[in-house]
Design an enzyme around this catalytic site. Structure first.
Site, PDB file in Angstrom:
ATOM      1  N   ASN A   1     -11.298  35.335  47.055  1.00  0.00           N
ATOM      2  CA  ASN A   1     -10.504  34.431  47.586  1.00  0.00           C
ATOM      3  C   ASN A   1      -9.305  35.373  47.860  1.00  0.00           C
ATOM      4  OD1 ASN A   1     -11.938  32.176  47.470  1.00  0.00           O
ATOM      5  ND2 ASN A   1     -11.523  31.744  45.462  1.00  0.00           N
TER       6      ASN A   1
ATOM      7  N   ASP B   1     -13.089  34.809  40.871  1.00  0.00           N
ATOM      8  CA  ASP B   1     -12.022  35.227  42.028  1.00  0.00           C
ATOM      9  C   ASP B   1     -11.042  34.137  42.076  1.00  0.00           C
ATOM     10  OD1 ASP B   1     -13.729  33.404  43.312  1.00  0.00           O
ATOM     11  OD2 ASP B   1     -13.655  34.572  44.932  1.00  0.00           O
TER      12      ASP B   1
ATOM     13  N   HIS C   1     -16.381  23.061  43.598  1.00  0.00           N
ATOM     14  CA  HIS C   1     -17.465  24.100  43.665  1.00  0.00           C
ATOM     15  C   HIS C   1     -17.749  24.862  42.193  1.00  0.00           C
ATOM     16  CE1 HIS C   1     -17.417  23.836  48.183  1.00  0.00           C
ATOM     17  NE2 HIS C   1     -15.995  24.392  48.005  1.00  0.00           N
ATOM     18  N   ASP C   2     -16.749  25.770  42.123  1.00  0.00           N
ATOM     19  CA  ASP C   2     -17.011  26.474  40.818  1.00  0.00           C
ATOM     20  C   ASP C   2     -17.144  25.879  39.478  1.00  0.00           C
ATOM     21  OD1 ASP C   2     -16.839  28.558  42.597  1.00  0.00           O
ATOM     22  OD2 ASP C   2     -14.934  28.976  42.303  1.00  0.00           O
TER      23      ASP C   2
ATOM     24  N   PHE D   1     -19.049  30.861  51.655  1.00  0.00           N
ATOM     25  CA  PHE D   1     -18.203  31.981  51.411  1.00  0.00           C
ATOM     26  C   PHE D   1     -18.852  33.054  50.458  1.00  0.00           C
ATOM     27  CE2 PHE D   1     -14.898  34.044  48.981  1.00  0.00           C
ATOM     28  CZ  PHE D   1     -14.263  35.036  50.018  1.00  0.00           C
ATOM     29  N   ASN D   2     -19.094  32.586  49.248  1.00  0.00           N
ATOM     30  CA  ASN D   2     -19.367  33.774  48.073  1.00  0.00           C
ATOM     31  C   ASN D   2     -20.689  34.627  48.401  1.00  0.00           C
ATOM     32  OD1 ASN D   2     -17.284  32.786  46.411  1.00  0.00           O
ATOM     33  ND2 ASN D   2     -18.585  31.530  44.975  1.00  0.00           N
TER      34      ASN D   2
ATOM     35  N   ASP E   1     -11.879  27.959  40.871  1.00  0.00           N
ATOM     36  CA  ASP E   1     -12.304  29.079  39.843  1.00  0.00           C
ATOM     37  C   ASP E   1     -11.480  28.622  38.523  1.00  0.00           C
ATOM     38  OD1 ASP E   1     -13.922  31.742  41.250  1.00  0.00           O
ATOM     39  OD2 ASP E   1     -12.411  30.634  42.561  1.00  0.00           O
TER      40      ASP E   1
ATOM     41  N   THR F   1     -18.648  33.016  39.932  1.00  0.00           N
ATOM     42  CA  THR F   1     -17.967  31.962  40.980  1.00  0.00           C
ATOM     43  C   THR F   1     -17.294  32.649  41.982  1.00  0.00           C
ATOM     44  OG1 THR F   1     -16.146  31.961  39.522  1.00  0.00           O
ATOM     45  CG2 THR F   1     -17.744  30.035  39.100  1.00  0.00           C
TER      46      THR F   1
HETATM   47  C1  BDR Z   1     -16.760  29.327  47.265  1.00  0.00           C
HETATM   48  O1  BDR Z   1     -15.610  30.154  47.998  1.00  0.00           O
HETATM   49  C2  BDR Z   1     -14.359  30.056  47.243  1.00  0.00           C
HETATM   50  O2  BDR Z   1     -13.454  29.927  48.212  1.00  0.00           O
HETATM   51  C3  BDR Z   1     -14.465  29.199  46.174  1.00  0.00           C
HETATM   52  O3  BDR Z   1     -13.751  29.750  44.888  1.00  0.00           O
HETATM   53  C4  BDR Z   1     -15.908  29.013  45.734  1.00  0.00           C
HETATM   54  O4  BDR Z   1     -16.319  29.852  45.001  1.00  0.00           O
HETATM   55  C5  BDR Z   1     -17.041  28.011  47.913  1.00  0.00           C
HETATM   56  O5  BDR Z   1     -17.630  28.250  49.068  1.00  0.00           O
HETATM   57 CA    CA Z   2     -14.634  31.159  43.529  1.00  0.00          CA
END
Ligand code: BDR
Ligand code: CA
Length: 336
Positions: A38, A9, A239-240, A165-166, A14, A124
């Protein structure tokens, strides 16, 4: 060479994950699918296609997937990724046509065509597409080599004290993915918060000195600004890209096997990944916990054997991997 489908996303991190997957010699990128996260599905899909131009990504199908979570409204973290989902650098025009198939169909076609257990799914974003794939094509689940996802966390959340978040963006989908009969590796906040794009790390990347490394520096500038404002971090977490890196080089991530469940009901904990670390074992040591003297009354069940959670990371190795991938991509002249 590991074959992957990146379900994303974009999203600043990402975007870096996609470029890492494209530039890494040990990964074969078979497809890119998008999911609302996102930003809206429309925006993240346009961003993904623009990234194909940035990286000169060719011969890879791009398909759009779910535009909202299974349950409830879409959460949009605009304070982190901005109005476009990829604020900061000027984006070029999309470089690939969108595949006419839905993301779920594209994933199914790729998994069915490729040899058994040769394709790893790397989500991701929120897990809506992957859950819908598992439910729509249950017969294909066991053909998938595994799911290495960025999401969740054992010690902390980022959207709430408990939830990342994800996972929070679609907890019901996440629970379906953790319950399906495929191996899942969770690359969560416990490890991604150990890989921050601090100014000294960015110096290393800038030395690559190409238009693509410059683009990543611009992404990190915006993304880092958000993290500084919102969380006071000295650099944004990678993160991703860490999920892609974990697939490209298994020595980057230290994992332990542990059953993982997703909280879907809690008043304060909806979206939490509940990781049972009471008894863990290192997958490199034994497939069978009883071989390590772990009592067989441990209710790990199939979950415990199938779930791995990242607990530590070799950050130097990650930055070397990303630097090499960018060097390999080289200059693409995407700015004309
Ligand atoms: C995740 O949330 C999104 O905002 C980022 O792309 C990542 O995948 C981190 O919590
Ligand atoms: Ca992401």
């Amino acid at each position: 060479m590991t074959k992957i489908i990146l379900d994303c996303d974009p999203g600043h991190d990402d975007a870096i994950a996609m470029l890492l997957a494209w530039g890494n010699p040990d990964i074969e990128l078979l497809g890119v699918t998008t999911v609302a996260g996102n930003q809206t599905l429309e925006k993240v899909t346009t961003n993904a296609r623009a990234l194909a131009t940035v990286g000169s990504i060719t011969g890879v199908p791009f398909a759009a997937g779910a535009s909202r979570p299974l349950v409830g409204p879409q959460l949009i973290p605009e304070e982190i990724h901005g109005d476009s989902g990829l604020d900061g650098p000027q984006l070029p025009a999309p470089g690939v046509e969108l595949d006419s198939r839905h993301a779920i169909q594209l994933i199914a076609d790729i998994v069915a065509e490729q040899p058994d257990k040769s394709v790893t799914l790397v989500p991701t974003g929120s897990l809506t597409n992957v859950a819908l794939f598992a439910r729509t094509y249950p017969e294909l689940v066991e053909r998938v080599a595994g799911v290495t996802l960025m999401g969740g966390g054992h010690h902390t959340g980022n959207m709430t004290p408990a939830a990342e978040f994800n996972i929070l963006a679609d907890p019901e989908a996440a629970q379906i993915v953790f319950e399906a009969q495929w191996p899942v590796t969770m690359v969560g906040l416990d490890v991604t918060h150990k890989v921050l794009a601090t100014p000294d790390r960015m110096e290393q990347l800038k030395k690559v000195n190409t238009d693509v490394s410059q683009f990543i520096a611009e992404l990190v500038e915006f993304f880092g600004g958000s993290y500084m404002k919102e969380r006071r971090y000295p650099g944004p977490p990678m993160h991703d890209p860490l999920a892609v890196a974990a697939v490209a080089d298994p020595l980057i991530l230290t994992t332990v096997r542990a059953p993982i469940q997703v909280e879907t009901k809690g008043e304060f904990t909806r979206g939490q990944t509940v990781v049972d670390l009471r008894r863990t074992w290192n997958p490199d040591q034994a497939e069978d916990p009883s071989a390590l003297g772990i009592a067989d009354d441990y209710e790990a069940d199939a979950h415990g054997v199938r779930h791995c959670v990242g607990i530590d990371v070799d950050a130097d190795r990650f930055w070397d991997l990303l630097t090499s991938a960018l060097t390999r991509i080289g200059t693409t002249n995407f700015r004309g």
